[in-house]
Design a protein around this motif. Structure first.
Motif, PDB file in Angstrom:
ATOM      1  N   TRP A 189       0.851  -1.183   0.000  1.00 33.22           N
ATOM      2  CA  TRP A 189       0.000   0.000   0.000  1.00 33.22           C
ATOM      3  C   TRP A 189       0.892   1.240   0.000  1.00 33.22           C
ATOM      4  CZ3 TRP A 189      -5.251   0.095  -0.429  1.00 33.22           C
ATOM      5  CH2 TRP A 189      -5.931  -1.117  -0.250  1.00 33.22           C
ATOM      6  N   LEU A 195      -3.416   0.223  -3.410  1.00 30.54           N
ATOM      7  CA  LEU A 195      -2.793  -1.096  -3.363  1.00 30.54           C
ATOM      8  C   LEU A 195      -2.023  -1.320  -4.656  1.00 30.54           C
ATOM      9  CD1 LEU A 195      -2.389  -3.769  -1.873  1.00 30.54           C
ATOM     10  CD2 LEU A 195      -4.518  -4.580  -2.918  1.00 30.54           C
ATOM     11  N   ILE A 240      -7.477  -6.311  10.937  1.00 33.38           N
ATOM     12  CA  ILE A 240      -8.113  -6.133   9.634  1.00 33.38           C
ATOM     13  C   ILE A 240      -7.213  -6.730   8.556  1.00 33.38           C
ATOM     14  CG2 ILE A 240      -8.795  -4.366   7.932  1.00 33.38           C
ATOM     15  CD1 ILE A 240      -9.584  -2.639  10.408  1.00 33.38           C
ATOM     16  N   ASP A 265      -5.574  -6.787   2.585  1.00 33.82           N
ATOM     17  CA  ASP A 265      -6.215  -6.247   1.391  1.00 33.82           C
ATOM     18  C   ASP A 265      -7.288  -5.207   1.701  1.00 33.82           C
ATOM     19  OD1 ASP A 265      -4.609  -7.692  -0.295  1.00 33.82           O
ATOM     20  OD2 ASP A 265      -6.054  -9.302  -0.630  1.00 33.82           O
ATOM     21  N   ARG A 266      -7.630  -5.045   2.977  1.00 31.44           N
ATOM     22  CA  ARG A 266      -8.598  -4.012   3.402  1.00 31.44           C
ATOM     23  C   ARG A 266      -7.935  -3.020   4.359  1.00 31.44           C
ATOM     24  NH1 ARG A 266     -12.606  -8.061   5.872  1.00 31.44           N
ATOM     25  NH2 ARG A 266     -13.165  -6.224   7.101  1.00 31.44           N
ATOM     26  N   ALA A 267      -6.641  -2.797   4.188  1.00 32.74           N
ATOM     27  CA  ALA A 267      -5.864  -1.979   5.118  1.00 32.74           C
ATOM     28  C   ALA A 267      -6.434  -0.578   5.360  1.00 32.74           C
ATOM     29  CB  ALA A 267      -4.419  -1.880   4.645  1.00 32.74           C
ATOM     30  N   PRO A 268      -7.023   0.105   4.353  1.00 30.19           N
ATOM     31  CA  PRO A 268      -7.575   1.437   4.652  1.00 30.19           C
ATOM     32  C   PRO A 268      -8.603   1.432   5.781  1.00 30.19           C
ATOM     33  CG  PRO A 268      -7.393   1.152   2.285  1.00 30.19           C
ATOM     34  CD  PRO A 268      -7.065  -0.181   2.908  1.00 30.19           C
ATOM     35  N   GLU A 269      -9.293   0.311   5.985  1.00 29.84           N
ATOM     36  CA  GLU A 269     -10.261   0.233   7.072  1.00 29.84           C
ATOM     37  C   GLU A 269      -9.586   0.342   8.435  1.00 29.84           C
ATOM     38  OE1 GLU A 269     -12.809  -3.196   6.734  1.00 29.84           O
ATOM     39  OE2 GLU A 269     -12.946  -2.994   4.549  1.00 29.84           O
ATOM     40  N   GLN A 303      -9.410   3.945   9.338  1.00 32.13           N
ATOM     41  CA  GLN A 303     -10.731   4.406   9.750  1.00 32.13           C
ATOM     42  C   GLN A 303     -11.063   3.929  11.161  1.00 32.13           C
ATOM     43  OE1 GLN A 303     -12.755   2.671   6.332  1.00 32.13           O
ATOM     44  NE2 GLN A 303     -13.121   4.700   5.456  1.00 32.13           N
ATOM     45  N   VAL A 345      -3.156  -4.817  11.258  1.00 35.85           N
ATOM     46  CA  VAL A 345      -3.384  -5.349   9.918  1.00 35.85           C
ATOM     47  C   VAL A 345      -2.740  -6.725   9.885  1.00 35.85           C
ATOM     48  CG1 VAL A 345      -2.960  -5.068   7.444  1.00 35.85           C
ATOM     49  CG2 VAL A 345      -3.404  -3.057   8.875  1.00 35.85           C
TER      50      VAL A 345
END
Length: 342
Positions: free
Chosen positions: A4, A17, A311, A314-318, A321, A334
């Motif tokens: 990322w 990504l 988390i 592949d969903r690291a932006p979450e 948040q 992560v």
């Protein structure tokens, strides 16, 4: 490999990504297959583009991670393939006083961080993971963990029987509770809600103060210490809390300046500092040798960092948040780095 990166700028809209060739280690380097990372408040500052001119995109974020050695250079003899390790936050600070160019060696800005499936690091910057920890637990340590250790060790170590006031319930605060208890100190912790207060009691805090119910929490701290005040404050709040921290500490006590979550510019009533011979001491993580010392303490007492949520990679932006929304009590991690990572 996957990674990322902040591309054209900062903010989640610019966190993309990417895929690229797996890096190769030089003679004194190692290649890590990363398994987990952890977020700190500092990572939100980077996300918002507020970390100063030295930290610029393109940038792979996050400083705290853990992985396994899958390749190494010909001059690396202290580690072997298969060793579980973490990279130090300051890549060039081995021990002793901080180097003059301290800021240039930070992972996650200005140096690329650990939000990648494979990373190359100098072998001299690595620390072995305690055997009782998972990768996710170990990933919380390079910045947050070492900061907690430094805050209890500098400018002199916290001693058995002393009382330490810890502000907040983030990763630094929670590990500081465990480390302080392990050395025989008494802990007072402030938090912002009744729900969090109950959870902090479960982590072993001796006294928990809900700031939402007690506005003048410094007075409560003094009452709980026989009117004297605590020996040390881990000041994680910043501008809005520093004044009360000064009132809460005993004459001759120490305030460890760590965070600035509530603001950068604090107004102090200097007589409270000058006439009571207080020490204001800042810590900014610590050296590789401090990291190793902390890990020995964690192994001896079998201390495990607290994790609120993990988390998938592949969903690291979450994860950013979740940290922004203050989800749960504990570290935001992560994980699942290697699922289909290539």
């Amino acid at each position: 490999m996957k990674y990322w990166s902040f591309t054209e700028g900062f903010g989640l809209e610019n966190l993309a990504l990417k895929t690229g060739a797996r890096p190769r280690p030089g003679p004194r380097d190692v290649l890590l297959e990363m398994h987990a990372a952890s977020l700190n408040y500092r990572d939100l500052v980077v996300l918002r583009g507020q970390h100063g001119r030295m930290v610029q995109p393109p940038l792979i974020p996050l400083s705290d991670g853990a992985g396994v050695i899958v390749d190494k250079g010909s001059d690396v003899h202290d580690f072997k393939i298969g060793d579980r390790v973490s990279p130090a936050f300051y890549q060039h600070w081995q021990g002793g006083p901080p180097p003059a160019d301290l800021e240039v060696g930070r992972l996650g800005g200005p140096l690329d961080g650990v939000l990648a499936t494979y990373c190359v690091f100098p072998a001299s910057s690595l620390v072995s993971i305690p055997s009782h920890l998972t990768y996710e637990e170990a990933a919380t340590l390079p910045c947050a963990g070492v900061t907690a250790w430094s805050a209890l060790s500098e400018p002199s170590p916290l001693r058995p029987g002393e009382t330490v006031l810890i502000l907040g319930t983030g990763g630094v605060a929670l590990l500081a509770i465990a480390l302080a208890k392990a050395c025989g100190a008494r802990t007072i912790v402030t938090t912002s809600s009744a729900q969090r207060a109950e959870k902090i009691r479960d982590f072993g805090a001796d006294i928990v103060i809900d700031r939402s119910q007690e506005e003048n929490w410094a007075q409560r701290v003094r009452a709980e210490t026989g009117g004297l005040g605590c020996d040390r404050v881990l000041e994680l709040g910043g501008a809005a809390t520093l004044g009360q921290s000064i009132k809460a500490v005993r004459t001759g006590g120490t305030i460890i300046l760590i965070g600035n979550v509530t603001g950068n510019n604090a107004e102090l009533f200097l007589p409270l500092v000058l006439t009571r011979r207080l020490t204001l001491h800042s810590v900014s993580c610590g050296s590789r040798s401090a990291f190793e010392a902390m890990n020995r303490a964690l192994a001896l007492h079998e201390i495990r960092p607290a994790i609120a949520k993990t988390i998938p990679f592949d969903r690291a932006p979450e994860a950013f948040q979740a940290l922004e929304h203050n989800d749960g009590v504990g570290n935001i991690c992560v994980g699942s780095y290697q699922e289909g990572s290539g």
